[in-house]
Design a protein around this motif. Structure first.
Motif, PDB file in Angstrom:
ATOM      1  N   TYR A 288       0.825  -1.199   0.000  1.00  0.00           N
ATOM      2  CA  TYR A 288       0.000   0.000   0.000  1.00  0.00           C
ATOM      3  C   TYR A 288       0.861   1.251   0.000  1.00  0.00           C
ATOM      4  O   TYR A 288       1.809   1.366   0.789  1.00  0.00           O
TER       5      TYR A 288
ATOM      6  N   TYR B 184      -0.567  12.274   0.406  1.00  0.00           N
ATOM      7  CA  TYR B 184      -1.353  13.234   1.170  1.00  0.00           C
ATOM      8  C   TYR B 184      -0.838  14.636   0.870  1.00  0.00           C
ATOM      9  O   TYR B 184       0.324  14.837   0.530  1.00  0.00           O
TER      10      TYR B 184
ATOM     11  N   GLN C 113      -0.702  18.390   2.991  1.00  0.00           N
ATOM     12  CA  GLN C 113      -0.884  18.973   4.307  1.00  0.00           C
ATOM     13  C   GLN C 113      -0.973  20.482   4.170  1.00  0.00           C
ATOM     14  O   GLN C 113      -0.049  21.121   3.671  1.00  0.00           O
TER      15      GLN C 113
ATOM     16  N   LEU D 183      -4.006  16.277   7.292  1.00  0.00           N
ATOM     17  CA  LEU D 183      -3.575  15.537   6.107  1.00  0.00           C
ATOM     18  C   LEU D 183      -4.793  15.071   5.339  1.00  0.00           C
ATOM     19  O   LEU D 183      -5.691  14.447   5.903  1.00  0.00           O
TER      20      LEU D 183
ATOM     21  N   LEU E 293      -6.059  12.894   1.942  1.00  0.00           N
ATOM     22  CA  LEU E 293      -5.613  11.848   1.027  1.00  0.00           C
ATOM     23  C   LEU E 293      -5.908  12.252  -0.419  1.00  0.00           C
ATOM     24  O   LEU E 293      -7.041  12.602  -0.761  1.00  0.00           O
TER      25      LEU E 293
ATOM     26  N   PHE F  33       3.109  14.609   1.230  1.00  0.00           N
ATOM     27  CA  PHE F  33       3.720  13.464   1.882  1.00  0.00           C
ATOM     28  C   PHE F  33       3.299  12.177   1.190  1.00  0.00           C
ATOM     29  O   PHE F  33       2.115  11.966   0.893  1.00  0.00           O
TER      30      PHE F  33
ATOM     31  N   ASN G 107       2.404   1.321   3.802  1.00  0.00           N
ATOM     32  CA  ASN G 107       2.327   0.304   4.844  1.00  0.00           C
ATOM     33  C   ASN G 107       2.167  -1.064   4.187  1.00  0.00           C
ATOM     34  O   ASN G 107       1.788  -1.163   3.027  1.00  0.00           O
TER      35      ASN G 107
ATOM     36  N   ASP H 280      -1.519  -2.478  10.377  1.00  0.00           N
ATOM     37  CA  ASP H 280      -0.179  -2.005  10.030  1.00  0.00           C
ATOM     38  C   ASP H 280       0.016  -0.511  10.264  1.00  0.00           C
ATOM     39  O   ASP H 280      -0.869   0.300   9.993  1.00  0.00           O
ATOM     40  N   THR H 281       1.210  -0.177  10.724  1.00  0.00           N
ATOM     41  CA  THR H 281       1.617   1.216  10.864  1.00  0.00           C
ATOM     42  C   THR H 281       1.958   1.785   9.498  1.00  0.00           C
ATOM     43  O   THR H 281       2.546   1.108   8.652  1.00  0.00           O
ATOM     44  N   GLN H 282       1.571   3.039   9.285  1.00  0.00           N
ATOM     45  CA  GLN H 282       1.890   3.727   8.036  1.00  0.00           C
ATOM     46  C   GLN H 282       3.188   4.511   8.218  1.00  0.00           C
ATOM     47  O   GLN H 282       3.368   5.209   9.228  1.00  0.00           O
ATOM     48  N   TYR H 283       4.078   4.399   7.234  1.00  0.00           N
ATOM     49  CA  TYR H 283       5.369   5.057   7.291  1.00  0.00           C
ATOM     50  C   TYR H 283       5.388   6.204   6.288  1.00  0.00           C
ATOM     51  O   TYR H 283       4.968   6.035   5.137  1.00  0.00           O
ATOM     52  N   PHE H 284       5.909   7.343   6.733  1.00  0.00           N
ATOM     53  CA  PHE H 284       5.864   8.549   5.916  1.00  0.00           C
ATOM     54  C   PHE H 284       7.236   8.951   5.405  1.00  0.00           C
ATOM     55  O   PHE H 284       8.253   8.766   6.083  1.00  0.00           O
ATOM     56  N   GLY H 285       7.246   9.536   4.210  1.00  0.00           N
ATOM     57  CA  GLY H 285       8.435  10.163   3.690  1.00  0.00           C
ATOM     58  C   GLY H 285       8.641  11.532   4.307  1.00  0.00           C
ATOM     59  O   GLY H 285       7.789  12.018   5.049  1.00  0.00           O
ATOM     60  N   PRO H 286       9.745  12.202   3.966  1.00  0.00           N
ATOM     61  CA  PRO H 286      10.076  13.496   4.582  1.00  0.00           C
ATOM     62  C   PRO H 286       9.298  14.671   4.014  1.00  0.00           C
ATOM     63  O   PRO H 286       9.319  15.757   4.595  1.00  0.00           O
TER      64      PRO H 286
END
Lengths: 115, 114
Positions: B31, B35, B37, B43, B45, B90, B94, B101-107
């Motif tokens: 997945y 997003y 912001q 945030l 989608l 962003f 996940n 599952d935890t969602q992981y974000f880019g910088p």
């Protein structure tokens, strides 16, 4: 439809005092709940999540959150705030078993911890 | 693992220009999502993908296109930039679309449209 509300745009706390950042949610079924933190000019970092089981969840940096099903709340707490905790905090929800797997985020709460 | 990476970090466009925001993850996550912001909006989608070759619209898809030809990459294209698209973008991933599952974000990519 799923939704998340963070009723406070900003929370101000003195260093060493306990802090609470509020979050309420709305889902038709059982929720998965998450807290993320965003430091200035950075991406979101995962703090903790509630999936099932114990209503008190412990996470990173000394944070914890309490799930309250009757009040549909998932407030973020820390016993003793640090200046370095100052950041933007986001609550998010995903519905267990629902058709939508996307996380729904609140609008964020700015935490300011003063020395 | 590099996690979720995004390029560029900053971009300034003129109204009407097009560009592609790049996103890649090396965690073999099914997945991926984009997003935007904005102050006071949290945030929102834009688009998401549950696997290679599958994309769908989120809350605010207008003016953006996506494709997912590989598991690793999920670029976001602005077809004709407008000032309303000035935002911080962003990318996240996940392991699976649904579940715990935890969602992981880019910088993030900070975009300004003049």
């Amino acid at each position: 439809a799923q939704s998340v509300a963070q009723p406070e745009d900003q929370v101000n706390v003195a260093e060493g005092n306990p802090l609470t950042v509020k979050c309420t949610y709305s889902v038709s079924g059982n929720p998965y709940l998450f807290w993320y933190v965003q430091y200035p000019n950075r991406g979101l970092q995962f703090l903790l999540k509630y999936i099932t089981g114990d209503n008190l969840v412990k996470g990173s940096y000394g944070f914890e959150a309490e799930f309250n099903k009757s009040q549909t709340s998932f407030h973020l707490k820390k016993p003793s705030a640090l200046v370095s905790d100052s950041a933007l905090y986001f609550c998010a929800v995903r519905e267990y078993g629902g058709s939508q797997g996307n996380l729904i985020f609140g609008k964020g709460t700015k935490l300011s911890v003063k020395p | 693992n590099a996690g979720v990476t995004q390029t560029p970090k900053f971009q300034v466009l003129k109204t009407g220009q097009s560009m592609t925001l790049q996103c890649a993850q090396d965690m073999n996550h099914e997945y991926m999502s984009w997003y935007r912001q904005d102050p006071g909006m949290g945030l929102r989608l834009i688009h998401y993908s549950v696997g290679a070759g599958i994309t769908d619209q989120g809350e605010v898809p207008n003016g953006y296109n996506v494709s997912r030809s590989t598991t690793e990459d999920f670029p976001l294209r602005l077809l004709s930039a407008a000032p309303s698209q000035t935002s911080v973008y962003f990318c996240a991933s996940n392991p699976k679309y649904m579940g715990t599952d935890t969602q992981y974000f880019g910088p993030g990519t900070r975009l300004t449209v003049l």
